[in-house]
Scaffold this motif. Structure first.
Motif, PDB file in Angstrom:
ATOM      1  N   GLN A  86       0.821  -1.207   0.000  1.00 56.46           N
ATOM      2  CA  GLN A  86       0.000   0.000   0.000  1.00 56.46           C
ATOM      3  C   GLN A  86       0.859   1.262   0.000  1.00 56.46           C
ATOM      4  OE1 GLN A  86      -3.686   0.703   1.765  1.00 56.46           O
ATOM      5  NE2 GLN A  86      -4.085  -1.409   2.385  1.00 56.46           N
ATOM      6  N   TRP A 143       1.270  -9.377  -4.978  1.00 55.46           N
ATOM      7  CA  TRP A 143       0.836  -8.817  -3.693  1.00 55.46           C
ATOM      8  C   TRP A 143      -0.610  -9.212  -3.395  1.00 55.46           C
ATOM      9  CZ3 TRP A 143       3.090  -3.267  -4.799  1.00 55.46           C
ATOM     10  CH2 TRP A 143       4.450  -3.256  -4.482  1.00 55.46           C
ATOM     11  N   MET A 144      -1.431  -9.219  -4.435  1.00 52.98           N
ATOM     12  CA  MET A 144      -2.831  -9.632  -4.251  1.00 52.98           C
ATOM     13  C   MET A 144      -2.910 -11.101  -3.872  1.00 52.98           C
ATOM     14  SD  MET A 144      -4.469  -7.679  -7.543  1.00 52.98           S
ATOM     15  CE  MET A 144      -4.007  -5.977  -7.894  1.00 52.98           C
ATOM     16  N   ASP A 145      -2.144 -11.932  -4.555  1.00 52.79           N
ATOM     17  CA  ASP A 145      -2.161 -13.368  -4.270  1.00 52.79           C
ATOM     18  C   ASP A 145      -1.679 -13.675  -2.857  1.00 52.79           C
ATOM     19  OD1 ASP A 145      -3.060 -13.771  -6.846  1.00 52.79           O
ATOM     20  OD2 ASP A 145      -1.086 -14.318  -7.657  1.00 52.79           O
ATOM     21  N   GLN A 146      -0.800 -12.819  -2.330  1.00 50.03           N
ATOM     22  CA  GLN A 146      -0.291 -12.995  -0.967  1.00 50.03           C
ATOM     23  C   GLN A 146      -1.254 -12.427   0.080  1.00 50.03           C
ATOM     24  OE1 GLN A 146       3.620 -11.107  -0.888  1.00 50.03           O
ATOM     25  NE2 GLN A 146       4.152 -12.074  -2.838  1.00 50.03           N
ATOM     26  N   GLY A 147      -2.341 -11.794  -0.386  1.00 52.17           N
ATOM     27  CA  GLY A 147      -3.309 -11.219   0.533  1.00 52.17           C
ATOM     28  C   GLY A 147      -2.865  -9.905   1.140  1.00 52.17           C
ATOM     29  N   ARG A 148      -1.870  -9.265   0.543  1.00 49.28           N
ATOM     30  CA  ARG A 148      -1.335  -8.021   1.109  1.00 49.28           C
ATOM     31  C   ARG A 148      -2.113  -6.797   0.651  1.00 49.28           C
ATOM     32  NH1 ARG A 148       5.024  -8.192   0.249  1.00 49.28           N
ATOM     33  NH2 ARG A 148       4.975  -6.597   1.896  1.00 49.28           N
ATOM     34  N   ILE A 149      -2.800  -6.894  -0.480  1.00 52.50           N
ATOM     35  CA  ILE A 149      -3.751  -5.882  -0.926  1.00 52.50           C
ATOM     36  C   ILE A 149      -4.954  -6.608  -1.517  1.00 52.50           C
ATOM     37  CG2 ILE A 149      -2.108  -4.010  -1.355  1.00 52.50           C
ATOM     38  CD1 ILE A 149      -2.110  -4.758  -4.323  1.00 52.50           C
ATOM     39  N   ALA A 150      -6.060  -5.881  -1.641  1.00 52.27           N
ATOM     40  CA  ALA A 150      -7.283  -6.483  -2.168  1.00 52.27           C
ATOM     41  C   ALA A 150      -7.090  -6.900  -3.620  1.00 52.27           C
ATOM     42  CB  ALA A 150      -8.435  -5.493  -2.050  1.00 52.27           C
ATOM     43  N   LYS A 151      -7.868  -7.890  -4.048  1.00 50.77           N
ATOM     44  CA  LYS A 151      -7.769  -8.368  -5.420  1.00 50.77           C
ATOM     45  C   LYS A 151      -8.599  -7.494  -6.356  1.00 50.77           C
ATOM     46  CE  LYS A 151      -6.506 -13.161  -4.553  1.00 50.77           C
ATOM     47  NZ  LYS A 151      -6.755 -14.585  -4.915  1.00 50.77           N
ATOM     48  N   LEU A 200      -7.852  -0.830  -1.753  1.00 53.46           N
ATOM     49  CA  LEU A 200      -6.825  -1.866  -1.699  1.00 53.46           C
ATOM     50  C   LEU A 200      -6.681  -2.531  -0.330  1.00 53.46           C
ATOM     51  CD1 LEU A 200      -4.120   0.039  -3.791  1.00 53.46           C
ATOM     52  CD2 LEU A 200      -5.547  -1.878  -4.536  1.00 53.46           C
ATOM     53  N   PRO A 202      -6.803  -5.074   2.337  1.00 51.17           N
ATOM     54  CA  PRO A 202      -7.028  -6.525   2.204  1.00 51.17           C
ATOM     55  C   PRO A 202      -8.184  -7.028   3.053  1.00 51.17           C
ATOM     56  CG  PRO A 202      -5.047  -6.072   3.498  1.00 51.17           C
ATOM     57  CD  PRO A 202      -5.538  -4.746   2.985  1.00 51.17           C
TER      58      PRO A 202
END
Length: 202
Positions: A86, A143-151, A200, A202
């Motif tokens: 973020q 980053w999205m796949d790691q759950g660190r930001i929204a998809k 964004l 998560p």
């Protein structure tokens, strides 16, 4: 301009003045509406003197676009995979807003080129810009796949940042017609930070 020896101080000064004048004229009138005579007048040089440095308006336009593309790509290049997602995205938005604030004529020059179908920078868009956006979209997706930001769709995320930051330069007259003397960037930065931090989260 002849390249058989290093340019003198006066030659460097004139070249800079010509490109500055060309930027002003192209940003205001677009490539098709601009003329060599207008650029020469803006630069305070005779037309023959201008043509000594640049043989055509195409040469001036291409020189400006080459300089501009690097400026345009640098903020996205700075997106760091090792940083907090973020924070990195917010910093990218701030850099894009700063470019709109500091280089509004350059932004309009680029926008005019794109609206015309990018006839002079199509290769660079398909090569340099696409390669960089593909790389950073993959980073956003990770980053999205790691759950660190929204998809969200990573490419459309980038497009939306371009649209919401470059608007302030490309539609500067419209923005000021509505806001008057208010500095649009003072309100834009906190608004975009709120918008994207919520989007964004998560």
């Amino acid at each position: 301009m002849p390249q058989d020896r290093a340019p003198t101080r006066i030659q460097k000064k004139n070249r800079t003045a010509i490109l500055e004048a060309a930027l002003t004229v192209f940003a205001a009138r677009g490539f098709r509406g601009a003329t060599v005579d207008q650029i020469a007048a803006e630069a305070g040089l005779s037309k023959p003197n201008l043509l000594y440095y640049f043989p055509s308006k195409e040469a001036m336009h291409n020189a400006l676009l080459e300089q501009l593309l690097d400026t345009w790509l640098d903020p996205l290049r700075s997106l760091d995979e090792k940083g907090d997602p973020q924070s990195e995205i917010m910093a990218y938005i701030e850099r894009k807003l700063q470019i709109s604030r500091d280089y509004p004529r350059e932004s309009r020059l680029f926008a005019n080129e794109i609206v015309q179908g990018a006839p002079r920078i199509q290769d660079a868009l398909s090569r340099d810009l696409k390669t960089l956006v593909d790389e950073k979209a993959a980073l956003l997706q990770s980053w999205m796949d790691q759950g660190r930001i929204a998809k969200v769709h990573p490419y459309h995320l980038v497009f939306s940042i371009w649209a919401l930051t470059q608007h302030y330069a490309d539609f500067e007259v419209q923005v000021h017609a509505i806001l008057g003397e208010e500095d649009p960037y003072e309100g834009a930065e906190p608004f975009l930070e709120t918008l994207y931090s919520r989007l964004l989260a998560p």
